[in-house]
Design an enzyme around this catalytic site. Structure first.
Site, short mmCIF file in Angstrom:
data_model
loop_
_atom_site.label_atom_id
_atom_site.label_comp_id
_atom_site.label_asym_id
_atom_site.label_seq_id
_atom_site.Cartn_x
_atom_site.Cartn_y
_atom_site.Cartn_z
N GLY A 129 0.81 -1.07 0.18
CA GLY A 129 -0.02 0.00 0.00
C GLY A 129 0.81 1.43 0.27
O GLY A 129 2.03 1.17 0.32
N CYS A 130 0.22 2.35 -0.33
CA CYS A 130 0.97 3.72 -0.25
C CYS A 130 1.43 4.21 1.03
O CYS A 130 2.73 4.49 1.11
CB CYS A 130 0.13 4.64 -0.95
SG CYS A 130 -1.49 4.81 -0.39
#
EC number: 1.2.1.38
Length: 340
Positions: free
Chosen positions: A148-149
């Site tokens: 994920g970011c």
């Protein structure tokens, strides 16, 4: 030439994969999948791709997908886990940009994502696709769980400190800000212009779904349990992410030199000079992560910025693809940032 398919090619991360892969010297997109837009011309739906892509969207069951060497799933959680086995059985490599294979424990995954994990047996084989941490494992992987970011920005900022055991691992605070594109392309009242413009708000405070995968990797790096408090914020800009991380030092060392040495041979991680702080605009449109450091007595603030759609998603996925096929990890990803 690596033959590429993309499932979920009409979202922001799917479209960014198309844009980046078009300029990749060793990859060719042969299938773009979208259930809603099946049989429609790609360029009619997305005029920005005129003269670059001459394909029609197909369904995820299209035979063309089985001609691919690798398939990217740029889909919401719950999609990839029900589809990847048929491709893996044909020796097609998979990179899932969704969350289906990030958390190793299926019960923990179900707790955070509200559904039963249908492919728990694949979790042990999936490699977490953060090249700066699991480079050698990625090279031998057939199934990648693209990070994920938020986890990307947080983990890269903490890795040198955890590996050298110089911080208290029970009192970490991660204060993060993300552009609205991180919420995806689907219509949502919370991300309408009038809702986000001229406003800054926290959301899912210490309850964000990215927390367990972050904690899992931080614990793996440290070799002991790591706990952290996590407050994500939505900011009124399209793309970009800033993570400000607060830690307590337990050893007095030159942290600036530690970070510079740790990432000195890394293609995409750049440590800024003392008293120079990162800004999202500097990494916009790139696969770079900029890190700045500020020390005050035994307190340390680490600030990292990434483009949430590139290093936080599609660019990192291509970096993983490069490693899986024995290529230079930066191939097709060395763009200069957009300014202004």
């Amino acid at each position: 030439m690596i033959k590429v398919g993309i499932i979920g090619s009409t979202g922001y991360t799917g479209l960014e994969l198309i844009r980046l892969l078009h300029n990749h010297p060793n990859a060719k997109i042969i299938a773009l999948c979208s259930r809603i837009n099946a049989s429609k011309s790609v360029i009619k739906e997305f005029p920005s791709l005129i003269s670059y892509i001459d394909l029609d969207f197909v369904t995820p069951n299209e035979k063309k997908l089985f001609e691919c060497d690798i398939i990217f799933f740029a889909t919401p959680h719950g999609v990839a886990m029900n589809s990847v086995s048929k491709f893996l059985n044909k020796d097609i490599k998979i990179i899932d940009l969704g969350a289906d294979f990030r958390i190793k424990d299926s019960t923990e995954w179900s707790k955070w994502y509200g559904m039963t994990h249908t492919q728990g047996d694949l979790l042990k084989d999936a490699v977490y696709g953060l090249p700066e941490v699991y480079n050698s494992q990625i090279k031998n992987a057939t199934l990648i769980a693209n990070p994920g970011c938020y986890p990307t920005a947080i983990i890269l900022a903490l890795k040198p400190l955890l590996e050298t055991n110089i911080i208290d691992t029970k009192s970490i605070i991660a204060d993060c800000k993300s552009g609205v594109s991180g919420a995806g392309r689907s219509a949502n009242i919370a991300t309408l212009f009038c809702e986000v413009n001229e406003s800054l708000k926290p959301y899912n405070v210490d309850q964000h779904r990215h927390k367990p995968e972050t904690q899992q990797v931080l614990t793996d790096i440290a070799g002991k349990e790591v706990n952290f408090f996590f407050t994500p914020h939505l900011v009124p800009m399209t793309r970009g992410m800033l993570a400000s991380i607060y830690v307590d030092l337990i050893k007095d060392i030159n942290v600036q030199k530690l970070f510079e040495k740790h990432y000195q041979n890394n293609k995409f991680i750049h440590i800024l000079p003392t008293n120079v702080y990162p800004q999202t605009k500097s990494v916009k449109g790139t696969n770079n992560c900029h890190i700045g450091i500020q020390k005050s007595n035994n307190k340390l603030i680490i600030m990292s910025v990434i483009d949430n759609i590139i290093k936080g998603a599609s660019g990192q996925a291509i970096q993983n693809m490069n490693l899986m096929f024995g290529l230079d990890e930066g191939l097709g990803l060395e763009q200069i940032g957009l300014l202004p």
